[in-house]
Scaffold this motif. Sequence first.
Motif, PDB file in Angstrom:
ATOM      1  N   VAL A 159       0.722  -1.205   0.141  1.00  0.00           N
ATOM      2  CA  VAL A 159      -0.284   0.026  -0.055  1.00  0.00           C
ATOM      3  C   VAL A 159       0.733   1.273  -0.010  1.00  0.00           C
ATOM      4  N   LYS A 160       0.366   2.398  -0.342  1.00  0.00           N
ATOM      5  CA  LYS A 160       0.848   3.620  -0.244  1.00  0.00           C
ATOM      6  C   LYS A 160       0.356   4.255   1.095  1.00  0.00           C
ATOM      7  N   THR A 161       0.956   5.095   1.801  1.00  0.00           N
ATOM      8  CA  THR A 161       0.655   5.561   3.047  1.00  0.00           C
ATOM      9  C   THR A 161      -0.452   6.780   2.769  1.00  0.00           C
ATOM     10  N   ILE A 162      -1.462   6.516   1.942  1.00  0.00           N
ATOM     11  CA  ILE A 162      -2.184   7.678   1.606  1.00  0.00           C
ATOM     12  C   ILE A 162      -3.603   6.927   2.050  1.00  0.00           C
ATOM     13  N   GLY A 163      -4.733   7.888   1.739  1.00  0.00           N
ATOM     14  CA  GLY A 163      -6.203   7.367   1.571  1.00  0.00           C
ATOM     15  C   GLY A 163      -6.719   7.260   2.975  1.00  0.00           C
ATOM     16  N   THR A 164      -7.977   7.117   2.947  1.00  0.00           N
ATOM     17  CA  THR A 164      -8.782   6.600   4.161  1.00  0.00           C
ATOM     18  C   THR A 164      -9.334   5.267   4.167  1.00  0.00           C
ATOM     19  N   THR A 165      -9.222   4.654   2.844  1.00  0.00           N
ATOM     20  CA  THR A 165      -9.536   3.343   2.600  1.00  0.00           C
ATOM     21  C   THR A 165      -8.702   2.346   1.930  1.00  0.00           C
ATOM     22  N   VAL A 166      -8.746   1.077   2.206  1.00  0.00           N
ATOM     23  CA  VAL A 166      -7.602   0.021   1.807  1.00  0.00           C
ATOM     24  C   VAL A 166      -7.637   0.470   0.117  1.00  0.00           C
ATOM     25  N   ASP A 167      -8.931   0.500  -0.368  1.00  0.00           N
ATOM     26  CA  ASP A 167      -8.798   0.741  -2.042  1.00  0.00           C
ATOM     27  C   ASP A 167      -8.022   1.870  -2.502  1.00  0.00           C
ATOM     28  N   GLN A 168      -8.000   3.003  -1.665  1.00  0.00           N
ATOM     29  CA  GLN A 168      -7.298   4.012  -2.142  1.00  0.00           C
ATOM     30  C   GLN A 168      -5.926   3.900  -1.679  1.00  0.00           C
ATOM     31  N   ALA A 169      -5.457   3.187  -0.991  1.00  0.00           N
ATOM     32  CA  ALA A 169      -3.967   3.013  -0.660  1.00  0.00           C
ATOM     33  C   ALA A 169      -3.492   1.959  -1.575  1.00  0.00           C
ATOM     34  N   LEU A 170      -4.180   0.995  -2.048  1.00  0.00           N
ATOM     35  CA  LEU A 170      -3.698  -0.121  -2.374  1.00  0.00           C
ATOM     36  C   LEU A 170      -2.883  -0.222  -3.749  1.00  0.00           C
TER      37      LEU A 170
END
Length: 405
Positions: A159-170
């Motif tokens: 993952v990247k260390t961004i987003g508020t959901t796993v889909d945004q970070a994946l």
Amino acid sequence: MKTAISGFKLPFATLSILLICTAVYQANAQQIAVKGEMVYTATGEPIANGVVLISDGIIEEVGPESGVQIPSGYEILEAPVVTPGFIDAHSVVGLAGIYNVDDDQDQLELSGAIQPELRAIDGYNARDELVGVLRDRGITTVHTGHGPGAVISGQTMIVKTIGTTVDQALVDSTTALAMTIGAVVRNNFDNPGTRSKAIAMLRQELIRAQEYNDRSENGSRDLKMEALTQLLNGEIYALITAHTSRDILTALRLQREFGFKLLLDGAAEAYMVMDEIKEADVPVIIHPTMMRLGGDGENASFETAGKLADAGITVLFQSGYEAYVPKTRVVHFEAAIAVANGMAHDQAIRALTIDAARVLGLEDSIGSIEEGKQADLVLFTGDPFEYTTTVTRVLINGEVVSEGE
């Protein structure tokens, strides 16, 4: 359907999610010029008085200030030192949370010693505060998931260390199966009780997976066997945590027997078997340099990372798993200790960036400051490996996601 990225195969659906998430973040990205008194590209010599131009989340040009013209309208960010975003090559962040209570500790399921069907993506918490702790200190990508302590504890992901959901970070939904060889397994489970039993159980499951792989596709599905088949087919890694020299050699022996791709993790006594590791051409995700000594890791050393790198073994850094709060380390601090104990500065930079990206199959998109790559950058007040240095800004996909600690 599979899509190959520099020899490493990612599921097409995973790649699609990555592209969609990248597009979402690029929509908010700006046109930015990053100026650094020293720019570490990770693939070439550092650039004195360098400039990195970023447009729509992608690096469009990098070079010395004398040779790069900054277009009008670009926001200019300046720092003494600029590096690619750092990559944590092994963590449990997002599954092991900051509060150290049962409700946020999903990194190890104790109901069985072999559970390859457990998916990290189903337990990852993008909102956990520890994700922000890493991001604020320059960690932009994390290989995380189920942790050590079982024969097979489950799957890992990137993952990247961004987003508020796993889909945004994946970035990648299934990267490896996390395995452990050593005394810690019998501390967590009544069966297996010894190393030999643990390896026998693991070997039997791999043989079953070979048989499952050979059956007609019309048979009933088995999630455990499907995960092990991915391993045997070379689609994912075996991430094997092994600290003692005998356990490291067992991991290498299993790799030769079954032909899977191996990431050696921990490896406290790797300096005792460097010839064997180099011959096997296996990357080592070295234990957190400052790990507490005890158990199988009692012979860990500050100097191991440098010794392995000098021997031509690919070394990566990890935050690992901590049984006590705050539940994570920070890889560039771990790398700093390795640099202070014999590892070359450029070796450590590469270990945190392009070497980790190559091992994880992501070198076409991240890991270095090069034209066409995603703009993951960290701006520092000085040498990243100096104690007094701090992060001033972190960019992911060309967007400033952190400003100072």
